[in-house]
Design an enzyme around this catalytic site. Structure first.
Site, PDB file in Angstrom:
ATOM      1  N   LYS A   1       2.270   4.553   1.382  1.00 61.11           N
ATOM      2  CA  LYS A   1       2.696   5.143   2.799  1.00 61.11           C
ATOM      3  C   LYS A   1       2.426   6.443   2.549  1.00 61.11           C
ATOM      4  CE  LYS A   1       5.882   5.516   6.602  1.00 61.11           C
ATOM      5  NZ  LYS A   1       4.961   6.587   7.192  1.00 61.11           N
TER       6      LYS A   1
ATOM      7  N   PHE B   1      -7.296   1.595   5.384  1.00 62.06           N
ATOM      8  CA  PHE B   1      -6.482   0.315   5.161  1.00 62.06           C
ATOM      9  C   PHE B   1      -6.740  -0.952   5.930  1.00 62.06           C
ATOM     10  CE2 PHE B   1      -3.402   3.255   6.809  1.00 62.06           C
ATOM     11  CZ  PHE B   1      -3.292   2.653   8.087  1.00 62.06           C
TER      12      PHE B   1
ATOM     13  N   ARG C   1      -3.734   9.052  16.661  1.00 67.75           N
ATOM     14  CA  ARG C   1      -2.723   7.948  16.996  1.00 67.75           C
ATOM     15  C   ARG C   1      -2.327   7.751  18.385  1.00 67.75           C
ATOM     16  NH1 ARG C   1       2.870   7.321  16.821  1.00 67.75           N
ATOM     17  NH2 ARG C   1       3.650   5.641  15.199  1.00 67.75           N
TER      18      ARG C   1
ATOM     19  N   ARG D   1      -2.305   9.239  10.829  1.00 68.23           N
ATOM     20  CA  ARG D   1      -3.213   8.027  11.186  1.00 68.23           C
ATOM     21  C   ARG D   1      -4.429   8.149  12.065  1.00 68.23           C
ATOM     22  NH1 ARG D   1      -0.220   3.092  12.021  1.00 68.23           N
ATOM     23  NH2 ARG D   1      -1.804   1.443  12.026  1.00 68.23           N
TER      24      ARG D   1
ATOM     25  N   ARG E   1       5.358  -2.959  17.073  1.00 70.36           N
ATOM     26  CA  ARG E   1       6.151  -2.531  15.890  1.00 70.36           C
ATOM     27  C   ARG E   1       6.601  -4.071  15.633  1.00 70.36           C
ATOM     28  NH1 ARG E   1       7.565   2.238  14.236  1.00 70.36           N
ATOM     29  NH2 ARG E   1       7.145   3.261  15.998  1.00 70.36           N
TER      30      ARG E   1
ATOM     31  N   LYS F   1       7.690  -0.726   6.660  1.00 66.82           N
ATOM     32  CA  LYS F   1       7.617   0.436   5.806  1.00 66.82           C
ATOM     33  C   LYS F   1       8.914   0.673   4.929  1.00 66.82           C
ATOM     34  CE  LYS F   1       8.719   3.125  10.051  1.00 66.82           C
ATOM     35  NZ  LYS F   1       8.239   4.055  11.055  1.00 66.82           N
TER      36      LYS F   1
ATOM     37  N   GLU G   1      -5.370   6.606   7.551  1.00 60.02           N
ATOM     38  CA  GLU G   1      -4.762   7.830   7.360  1.00 60.02           C
ATOM     39  C   GLU G   1      -5.685   8.855   6.892  1.00 60.02           C
ATOM     40  OE1 GLU G   1      -0.354   8.909   7.646  1.00 60.02           O
ATOM     41  OE2 GLU G   1      -1.197   6.747   8.001  1.00 60.02           O
TER      42      GLU G   1
ATOM     43  N   GLU H   1       0.707  -1.246   0.106  1.00 61.87           N
ATOM     44  CA  GLU H   1      -0.123   0.032   0.054  1.00 61.87           C
ATOM     45  C   GLU H   1       0.959   1.127   0.018  1.00 61.87           C
ATOM     46  OE1 GLU H   1      -1.862  -0.808   3.818  1.00 61.87           O
ATOM     47  OE2 GLU H   1      -3.049  -2.267   3.012  1.00 61.87           O
TER      48      GLU H   1
END
Lengths: 545, 247
Positions: A246, A334, A266, A251, A405, A411, A295, A244
């Site tokens: 970025k 997303f 976020r 966010r 994470r 990313k 986003e 996708e």
């Protein structure tokens, strides 16, 4: 639990440096607690007053706090601030000051953990014309009833800087040990509820209670995060990945149940009122009860604007109407975490994506799936050409792991040497900038402790300095000459030319030629660069590629 | 149950007395009138007020405890004009107090009394000294002291036969001696206590309307102010805890 017992425990934990010993001490303190005390105890030890998802905030700045202590102790506010500067730690300075009190009261009683929490809750709920004064009275009462050491921890809790080293990881392990349940189960329940206090209550009732946790609308969950990576690494095992764009936006999490919709940032703060257009777009495009992850992009005259514009809207509380017209906000969704009563976090991405596409009629972020590194590479080029930051690669079988994470989401973006660092102090500027802060002391974190890595004074426009000044002026907890210290809360993204080892800063490192890149007010201090990551960057630097 | 008519100014004065210290209270209603006692959030000041049925133009009530949002009430009463008559009505088991004046009809939701602190017991204290003076001169003295300091000493010097107020600022000092004709009466006994002007300013504003205020004092003891409202049909007591300076 008497608050004095809690305070003594905090003091003891402050003196423990080993993680295991700390977990051991806390796990022993947990079982005797009542159902009412347990969640409060757990949150307080982590320096939190309310669950992360809760919109409640006590709203006590350092100024009001120092004023209350000054009143109770019979000192001038200036004297209180001088004492804090002399000692260098607000909690301990206030503890000293509270060893003699001037104001007497008609009723005083020893503090209790639950009652202290109720007072904090009351602080968060006070509203109306005499808010500040009533808040001041609550804090005065707390300090009047507090023994000096209790004053230390009440002050630190209110300032949001308990910093006894009890982070989420340690607390998770302490809860698991206290009730003899698996840490992974505690962690999973935490991801869903976003409140270790409530998780502790569940753990008390055994592993089955932890397994039956669901997410629900209007209780935001942490966003899943991505690691920086390479297309090569992500695709080396063969098989398809999802790619996708970025986006250079902000966010958000969109919650809808029936006719009601809310949006969270976020940092899980509710920003519904700042984004009426997003609410409208999304609620018109689905008939279901949902939680979306996405986003927001800011667009003016068909052009995507940098991230800063979105954040400005997030921060803005008034005058939204005037701003709605100038800049158009567009949602790109997303992920789907919840659908009509069903928690989807433990479904693979592929399933969540299919459900998303049938649930939402518009604003679904485009996605391509491919097992061919070449085509992913060209998707990446395309993304950069279109002005996006890069791309996201996601494993098709990846579960949604809130707040983690992991390696499941990666990313891909051009290498930039920037770090997100906490702003812990500043110096007043000179000349044209004499009325704002001109240079800022920055810190990385190590298990909750903030360690300075340098100062940044370049890269700011005058407008940005004024904006930062407005943001930080009420967070000042100490002054000394031209320097001020902040209650940590603000995060800068900072670029630099080189990383050096340095005895000048407590982190052991210093940034060479640091420059301000942008304000990251979508990030909290918990999310800044860790000392570990700084060391990693340093190592990569000196090892020839 | 409550059904009553009262002069707007009298009721406004009553609410002002309470709102100087607390944002909400439990109001006790009974055959003989209404009363409340409340302590401020910081436990430093107390108010006790009684308004007899005679203060009302008409008054019928049975025993009840009402949770009143004083701050909201004050805002509503701000709408009333001088000379308006306020009609109050609360049915049995009712949760909304109906207020009507000058064409307006308000229906005010009562607070759940369980969320409001219970009426405090008044402390037993013996205050030997008493000065009686006009509310206006008391308030003036408080205002004068507030210019230079955030606390004030109130005392009685029995030898000189005076009631005094004294305040110390960073650089300035103020003292006011009241004796003889300045006072309505004096029961002289050695007394001196220090108080926060933060509270006295709010109390003083309310007391300034009273023709006479009794000031009861001791040594490092609370001060008690008593005065009448509603043309003698109501009685108020304020208590304020002292500040005691460390040596």
């Amino acid at each position: 639990m008497d608050f004095i017992v809690f305070s003594q425990l905090c003091e003891r934990l402050e003196g423990i440096s080993g993680r295991l010993e700390m977990i051991d001490v806390v796990s022993r303190a947990i079982p005797p607690l009542s159902e009412e005390e347990l969640p409060i105890f757990v949150r307080f030890l982590m320096g939190k007053i309310f669950p992360d998802w809760s919109p409640l905030k006590v709203g006590i700045g350092p100024n009001l706090l120092f004023e209350a202590v000054a009143y109770v102790a019979g000192k001038k506010k200036g004297e209180v601030i001088d004492e804090i500067n002399r000692i260098g730690d607000a909690g301990i300075a206030l503890e000293h000051l509270l060893s003699s009190k001037e104001q007497t009261s008609f009723f005083s009683k020893s503090l209790d953990l639950v009652e202290v929490f109720r007072d904090f809750e009351y602080l968060a709920r006070i509203e109306g014309t005499r808010t500040q004064r009533e808040k001041l009275k609550v804090i005065r009462k707390l300090f009047a009833d507090a023994q000096p050491i209790e004053g230390r921890y009440i002050a630190r809790l209110l300032l949001g800087e308990l910093r006894i080293g009890m982070g989420e990881g340690n607390m998770r392990d302490a809860i698991a040990r206290a009730y003899q349940v698996e840490a992974a189960l505690v962690e999973h329940a935490h991801q869903l509820t976003n409140d270790l206090g409530e998780v502790a209550l569940l753990a008390k009732n055994g592993p089955d209670a932890l397994r039956t946790v669901f997410i629900e609308p209007f209780r935001p969950v942490k966003m899943m995060l991505a690691q920086q990576g390479t297309i090569e690494d992500m695709m080396k095992n063969g098989g398809e990945v999802a790619a996708e764009f970025k986006y250079d936006g902000s966010r958000f999490q969109f919650h809808k149940k029936g006719d009601e919709s809310r949006i969270y940032s976020r940092k899980l703060e509710e920003v519904t009122n700042a984004l009426p257009d997003i609410v409208q777009h999304l609620s018109q495009a689905t008939d279901h009860d949902v939680i979306f992850d996405g986003e927001v992009l800011a667009v003016r005259d068909g052009r995507t604007l940098p991230f800063q514009y979105v954040l400005r809207r997030f921060r803005r509380k008034h005058d939204i109407d005037a701003h709605v017209e100038q800049i158009e906000m567009i949602p790109m969704v997303f992920d789907l975490l919840y659908l009509d009563g069903r928690t989807l976090l433990d479904e693979p991405l592929l399933v969540r994506r299919e459900l998303l596409e049938t649930t939402l009629r518009a604003h679904v972020a485009p996605q391509v799936r491919s097992g061919d590194p070449q085509s992913i590479e060209s998707f990446y080029r395309n993304a950069l050409d279109k002005g996006h930051e890069g791309i996201m690669l996601k494993a098709l079988d990846s579960l949604y792991t809130p707040g983690v994470r992991g390696r499941q989401w990666v990313k891909i973006k051009p290498a930039v040497d920037t770090m997100d660092l906490a702003v812990i102090g500043a110096e007043w500027g000179e000349g044209r900038r004499a009325r704002v802060f001109g240079s800022f002391l920055l810190a990385c974190q190590d298990e909750g402790e903030l360690l300075p890595v340098g100062k940044v004074a370049t890269g700011f426009s005058d407008e940005m300095l004024a904006e930062i000044y407005a943001l930080l002026k009420d967070s000042v907890i100490a002054h000394s000459g031209k320097e001020v210290t902040f209650e940590p809360g603000t995060v800068f993204e900072v670029g630099y030319a080189e990383l050096q080892q340095s005895p000048n800063y407590r982190s052991g490192f210093a940034l060479r030629f640091p420059r301000f890149v942008r304000l990251r007010d979508d990030k909290s201090v918990d999310e800044i660069e860790t000392l570990e990551q700084v060391k990693e960057r340093y190592k990569k630097r000196i090892t020839p590629a | 149950m409550l059904k009553a008519d009262i002069d707007a100014d009298i009721f406004r004065e009553t609410i002002d007395v309470i709102s100087a210290l607390v944002p909400e209270c439990r109001l006790h209603v009974g055959e003989s009138g209404i009363r409340t006692r409340a302590v401020d959030t910081a436990n430093v000041a107390m108010v006790s007020i009684e308004l007899s049925a005679d203060a009302f133009n008409s008054f019928v009530a049975t025993e009840a405890e009402l949770g009143i949002d004083i701050a909201k009430m004050k805002n509503i009463l701000g709408m009333m004009g001088k000379g308006d008559v306020l009609k109050m009505e609360l049915p049995d088991e009712g949760h909304k107090l109906e207020l009507a004046f000058g064409g307006y009809k308000y229906s005010v939701t009562l607070l759940d009394v369980n969320t409001i602190r219970k009426d405090p017991n008044p402390p037993t204290i013996n205050l030997p000294g008493k000065a009686v003076l006009s509310g206006a001169s008391l308030n003036n003295a408080v205002k004068a002291a507030a210019v230079i300091s955030d606390k004030i000493a109130l005392g009685i010097d029995p030898d000189a036969g005076i009631f005094y107020m004294e305040a110390e600022g960073d650089t300035d000092h103020i003292r006011l001696d009241l004796g003889g004709d300045d006072l309505i009466s004096l029961e002289a006994a050695q007394a001196r206590s220090l108080f926060s002007l933060d509270y006295l300013k709010d109390m003083g504003k309310v007391m300034s309307r009273a023709e006479k205020v009794e000031v009861h004092l001791g040594i490092d003891h609370p001060v008690k102010f008593s005065f009448a409202i509603a043309e003698g049909n109501g009685q108020v007591e304020y208590l304020l805890a002292p500040r005691i300076e460390a040596d």
